[in-house]
Design a protein around this motif. Structure first.
Motif, short mmCIF file in Angstrom:
data_model
loop_
_atom_site.label_atom_id
_atom_site.label_comp_id
_atom_site.label_asym_id
_atom_site.label_seq_id
_atom_site.Cartn_x
_atom_site.Cartn_y
_atom_site.Cartn_z
N GLN A 20 0.44 -1.16 0.25
CA GLN A 20 0.27 -0.07 0.17
C GLN A 20 0.80 0.93 0.28
N THR A 21 1.74 0.69 1.03
CA THR A 21 2.62 1.83 0.85
C THR A 21 3.59 2.68 -1.13
N CYS A 22 4.20 1.64 -1.80
CA CYS A 22 4.10 1.73 -2.70
C CYS A 22 3.91 2.23 -4.04
N LEU A 23 1.89 1.62 -3.64
CA LEU A 23 1.20 1.81 -4.52
C LEU A 23 0.36 3.79 -4.03
N ALA A 24 0.74 4.00 -2.51
CA ALA A 24 -0.16 5.25 -2.58
C ALA A 24 1.00 6.24 -3.20
N LEU A 47 -2.91 -2.53 -10.06
CA LEU A 47 -2.44 -4.76 -9.24
C LEU A 47 -2.72 -5.47 -10.68
N ARG A 48 -2.82 -4.79 -11.81
CA ARG A 48 -3.54 -5.53 -13.41
C ARG A 48 -2.09 -6.47 -13.88
N ARG A 49 -0.69 -5.47 -13.96
CA ARG A 49 0.24 -5.07 -14.18
C ARG A 49 0.48 -6.51 -13.10
N HIS A 50 0.46 -6.30 -11.24
CA HIS A 50 0.99 -7.34 -10.09
C HIS A 50 0.12 -8.58 -10.64
N SER A 51 -0.94 -8.55 -11.46
CA SER A 51 -1.47 -9.64 -11.52
C SER A 51 -1.10 -10.70 -12.14
N VAL A 62 6.92 -4.66 -9.12
CA VAL A 62 6.38 -4.51 -9.74
C VAL A 62 6.15 -3.21 -10.11
N LEU A 63 6.37 -2.67 -8.91
CA LEU A 63 6.38 -0.99 -9.01
C LEU A 63 7.60 0.21 -8.94
#
Length: 146
Positions: A20-24, A47-51, A62-63
């Motif tokens: 969540q920290t990386c996505l934020a 999230l799609r790329r991660h999946s 991923v990020l």
């Protein structure tokens, strides 16, 4: 706080708080001045790329892949200064992760989009090989042909 410090802290945090920290941070860097819907769309792409990814295992991996998202492009010395924008990005990241884990594909803002870019600033070469799914704020969202 410096971006490098934030990413170092994320390495010490347990999952899913680290992701969540990386996505934020990604939402903050990519779209802090964009509408909420645009930030949700960017979260969906991440999230799609991660999946779809076989590796790295976590969303932070991923990020931070080279030249894919802002976390690997923006200087590590960059200062995150806008607390309001950070709080909004944190909330959107958390909500998006929960929604995605509960079958988020059904409620997608940008169905099948796996790439995006700020269309008023640059046009990447890959854009000519994809299908534009949406324009939200100053971002274009694409699904690349397999």
């Amino acid at each position: 706080m410096k971006l490098a410090t934030l990413l170092m802290i994320a390495n010490w945090l347990p999952q899913p708080i680290a992701d969540q920290t990386c996505l934020a941070a990604t939402l903050y860097l990519e779209a802090r001045d964009q509408p909420v819907l645009g930030q949700v769309a960017i979260a969906e792409v991440a999230l799609r790329r991660h999946s779809a990814s076989k590796k790295p295992v976590d969303l932070c991996g991923v990020l931070t892949e080279p030249r894919q998202f802002a976390l690997s492009i923006v200087s590590p010395r960059y200062q995150l200064r806008n607390l309001g924008a950070w709080n909004r990005a944190w909330h959107i990241a958390g909500t998006s992760m929960v929604r995605w884990a509960n079958g988020g594909e059904r409620f997608s803002v940008v169905p099948a989009a796996d790439h995006f870019y700020a269309y008023q600033r640059v046009t990447p070469a890959w854009a000519s090989h994809g299908e534009r799914v949406a324009l939200i704020g100053d971002h274009a969202f694409y699904r690349l042909a397999p």
